[in-house]
Design a protein around this motif. Structure first.
Motif, PDB file in Angstrom:
ATOM      1  N   TRP A  58       0.845  -1.186   0.000  1.00  0.00           N
ATOM      2  CA  TRP A  58       0.000   0.000   0.000  1.00  0.00           C
ATOM      3  C   TRP A  58       0.884   1.240   0.000  1.00  0.00           C
ATOM      4  CZ3 TRP A  58      -5.202   0.134  -0.586  1.00  0.00           C
ATOM      5  CH2 TRP A  58      -5.918  -1.039  -0.358  1.00  0.00           C
ATOM      6  N   PHE A  59       0.498   2.202  -0.808  1.00  0.00           N
ATOM      7  CA  PHE A  59       1.153   3.494  -0.868  1.00  0.00           C
ATOM      8  C   PHE A  59       0.093   4.574  -0.751  1.00  0.00           C
ATOM      9  CE2 PHE A  59       3.928   0.495  -2.810  1.00  0.00           C
ATOM     10  CZ  PHE A  59       5.221   0.946  -2.606  1.00  0.00           C
ATOM     11  N   ARG A  60       0.516   5.780  -0.449  1.00  0.00           N
ATOM     12  CA  ARG A  60      -0.439   6.872  -0.367  1.00  0.00           C
ATOM     13  C   ARG A  60       0.180   8.151  -0.908  1.00  0.00           C
ATOM     14  NH1 ARG A  60      -0.669   7.626   6.252  1.00  0.00           N
ATOM     15  NH2 ARG A  60       1.404   8.598   6.506  1.00  0.00           N
ATOM     16  N   GLN A  61      -0.692   9.041  -1.342  1.00  0.00           N
ATOM     17  CA  GLN A  61      -0.245  10.299  -1.897  1.00  0.00           C
ATOM     18  C   GLN A  61      -1.195  11.410  -1.467  1.00  0.00           C
ATOM     19  OE1 GLN A  61       0.233  10.320  -6.169  1.00  0.00           O
ATOM     20  NE2 GLN A  61       1.669  12.032  -6.073  1.00  0.00           N
ATOM     21  N   ALA A  62      -0.653  12.365  -0.752  1.00  0.00           N
ATOM     22  CA  ALA A  62      -1.405  13.528  -0.326  1.00  0.00           C
ATOM     23  C   ALA A  62      -1.286  14.619  -1.390  1.00  0.00           C
ATOM     24  CB  ALA A  62      -0.891  14.028   1.015  1.00  0.00           C
ATOM     25  N   PRO A  63      -2.216  15.568  -1.420  1.00  0.00           N
ATOM     26  CA  PRO A  63      -2.161  16.639  -2.413  1.00  0.00           C
ATOM     27  C   PRO A  63      -0.827  17.382  -2.385  1.00  0.00           C
ATOM     28  CG  PRO A  63      -4.277  16.650  -1.317  1.00  0.00           C
ATOM     29  CD  PRO A  63      -3.418  15.666  -0.569  1.00  0.00           C
ATOM     30  N   GLY A  64      -0.208  17.516  -3.546  1.00  0.00           N
ATOM     31  CA  GLY A  64       1.050  18.227  -3.651  1.00  0.00           C
ATOM     32  C   GLY A  64       2.251  17.480  -3.131  1.00  0.00           C
ATOM     33  N   LYS A  65       2.081  16.230  -2.758  1.00  0.00           N
ATOM     34  CA  LYS A  65       3.172  15.441  -2.205  1.00  0.00           C
ATOM     35  C   LYS A  65       3.513  14.259  -3.099  1.00  0.00           C
ATOM     36  CE  LYS A  65       3.253  17.907   1.585  1.00  0.00           C
ATOM     37  NZ  LYS A  65       4.409  18.778   1.927  1.00  0.00           N
ATOM     38  N   GLY A  82       3.645 -14.955   1.247  1.00  0.00           N
ATOM     39  CA  GLY A  82       3.158 -15.843   2.283  1.00  0.00           C
ATOM     40  C   GLY A  82       2.587 -15.129   3.496  1.00  0.00           C
ATOM     41  N   GLY A  83       2.784 -13.836   3.556  1.00  0.00           N
ATOM     42  CA  GLY A  83       2.263 -13.064   4.665  1.00  0.00           C
ATOM     43  C   GLY A  83       3.131 -13.056   5.904  1.00  0.00           C
ATOM     44  N   SER A  84       4.254 -13.761   5.865  1.00  0.00           N
ATOM     45  CA  SER A  84       5.103 -13.859   7.046  1.00  0.00           C
ATOM     46  C   SER A  84       6.004 -12.645   7.232  1.00  0.00           C
ATOM     47  CB  SER A  84       5.957 -15.125   6.984  1.00  0.00           C
ATOM     48  OG  SER A  84       6.801 -15.118   5.841  1.00  0.00           O
ATOM     49  N   THR A  85       6.217 -11.914   6.170  1.00  0.00           N
ATOM     50  CA  THR A  85       7.076 -10.739   6.234  1.00  0.00           C
ATOM     51  C   THR A  85       6.279  -9.494   5.894  1.00  0.00           C
ATOM     52  OG1 THR A  85       9.018 -12.027   5.573  1.00  0.00           O
ATOM     53  CG2 THR A  85       9.167  -9.642   5.360  1.00  0.00           C
ATOM     54  N   THR A  86       6.336  -8.525   6.769  1.00  0.00           N
ATOM     55  CA  THR A  86       5.654  -7.258   6.536  1.00  0.00           C
ATOM     56  C   THR A  86       6.590  -6.101   6.837  1.00  0.00           C
ATOM     57  OG1 THR A  86       4.742  -7.259   8.782  1.00  0.00           O
ATOM     58  CG2 THR A  86       3.367  -8.184   7.032  1.00  0.00           C
ATOM     59  N   TYR A  87       6.388  -5.019   6.126  1.00  0.00           N
ATOM     60  CA  TYR A  87       7.126  -3.789   6.359  1.00  0.00           C
ATOM     61  C   TYR A  87       6.140  -2.651   6.520  1.00  0.00           C
ATOM     62  CZ  TYR A  87      11.174  -6.363   4.495  1.00  0.00           C
ATOM     63  OH  TYR A  87      12.173  -7.287   4.274  1.00  0.00           O
ATOM     64  N   TYR A  88       6.488  -1.717   7.376  1.00  0.00           N
ATOM     65  CA  TYR A  88       5.645  -0.561   7.605  1.00  0.00           C
ATOM     66  C   TYR A  88       6.484   0.708   7.635  1.00  0.00           C
ATOM     67  CZ  TYR A  88       2.037  -3.857   9.132  1.00  0.00           C
ATOM     68  OH  TYR A  88       1.117  -4.877   9.196  1.00  0.00           O
ATOM     69  N   ALA A  89       5.914   1.761   7.117  1.00  0.00           N
ATOM     70  CA  ALA A  89       6.535   3.059   7.281  1.00  0.00           C
ATOM     71  C   ALA A  89       6.511   3.437   8.754  1.00  0.00           C
ATOM     72  CB  ALA A  89       5.800   4.109   6.460  1.00  0.00           C
ATOM     73  N   THR A 100       9.835  -1.420  -0.554  1.00  0.00           N
ATOM     74  CA  THR A 100       9.245  -0.184  -0.070  1.00  0.00           C
ATOM     75  C   THR A 100       9.335   0.953  -1.072  1.00  0.00           C
ATOM     76  OG1 THR A 100      11.318   0.497   1.015  1.00  0.00           O
ATOM     77  CG2 THR A 100       9.788  -0.846   2.295  1.00  0.00           C
ATOM     78  N   THR A 101       9.729   0.655  -2.283  1.00  0.00           N
ATOM     79  CA  THR A 101       9.957   1.674  -3.295  1.00  0.00           C
ATOM     80  C   THR A 101       8.880   1.628  -4.369  1.00  0.00           C
ATOM     81  OG1 THR A 101      12.341   1.529  -2.928  1.00  0.00           O
ATOM     82  CG2 THR A 101      11.609   2.610  -4.943  1.00  0.00           C
ATOM     83  N   THR A 102       8.327   2.773  -4.681  1.00  0.00           N
ATOM     84  CA  THR A 102       7.250   2.864  -5.664  1.00  0.00           C
ATOM     85  C   THR A 102       7.637   2.259  -7.007  1.00  0.00           C
ATOM     86  OG1 THR A 102       6.413   4.869  -4.599  1.00  0.00           O
ATOM     87  CG2 THR A 102       5.693   4.435  -6.853  1.00  0.00           C
ATOM     88  N   SER A 103       8.846   2.550  -7.463  1.00  0.00           N
ATOM     89  CA  SER A 103       9.283   2.118  -8.780  1.00  0.00           C
ATOM     90  C   SER A 103       9.436   0.614  -8.911  1.00  0.00           C
ATOM     91  CB  SER A 103      10.603   2.802  -9.140  1.00  0.00           C
ATOM     92  OG  SER A 103      11.631   2.430  -8.235  1.00  0.00           O
ATOM     93  N   GLU A 104       9.452  -0.100  -7.823  1.00  0.00           N
ATOM     94  CA  GLU A 104       9.639  -1.544  -7.859  1.00  0.00           C
ATOM     95  C   GLU A 104       8.329  -2.321  -7.940  1.00  0.00           C
ATOM     96  OE1 GLU A 104      13.912  -1.998  -5.565  1.00  0.00           O
ATOM     97  OE2 GLU A 104      12.081  -2.084  -4.369  1.00  0.00           O
TER      98      GLU A 104
END
Length: 125
Positions: free
Chosen positions: A37-44, A55-62, A107-111
């Motif tokens: 999941w990614f998000r984009q605020a206005p102007g950002k 598999g759901g065993s690995t998660t990353y969070y901002a 964690t990178t959009t381009s990937e």
């Protein structure tokens, strides 16, 4: 060839909760694909929120959402979920789900290779 369809966005008061969902379809989609999941605020710039391995065993969070958001997936339904709790006004953004050709979450959009249309999440104060 992969289509991601999001739902669940809306307006919520600060401190409240919201769950957004993303259903994946298409012949090339694999349940072993890492998603995020990614998000984009206005102007950002679009920023990383959370990602999950096939598999759901690995998660990353901002850092900004750790302890408040939870990412999960239901491979049988080709769906990923983002449970958002203790929402803050700064969480207001368009939220996008994404999938990549690989099992390792990043964690990178381009990937990421496939993107949903985005769903608006607005947190009022």
């Amino acid at each position: 060839q992969v289509q991601l369809v999001e739902s669940g966005g809306g307006l919520v008061q600060a401190g409240g909760s919201l769950r957004v969902s993303c259903a994946a379809s298409g012949r090339t989609f694999s349940s072993r694909s890492a998603m995020g999941w990614f998000r984009q605020a206005p102007g950002k710039e679009r920023e990383f929120v959370a990602a999950i391995s096939w598999g759901g065993s690995t998660t990353y969070y901002a850092d900004s959402v750790k302890g408040r958001f939870t990412i999960s997936r239901d491979n049988a339904k080709n769906t990923i979920l983002l449970q958002m709790n203790s929402l803050k006004p700064e969480d207001t953004a368009v939220y996008y789900c994404a999938a990549r050709r690989g099992v390792v979450p990043t964690t990178t959009t381009s990937e990421y290779d496939y993107w949903g249309q985005g769903t608006q999440v607005t947190v009022s104060s």
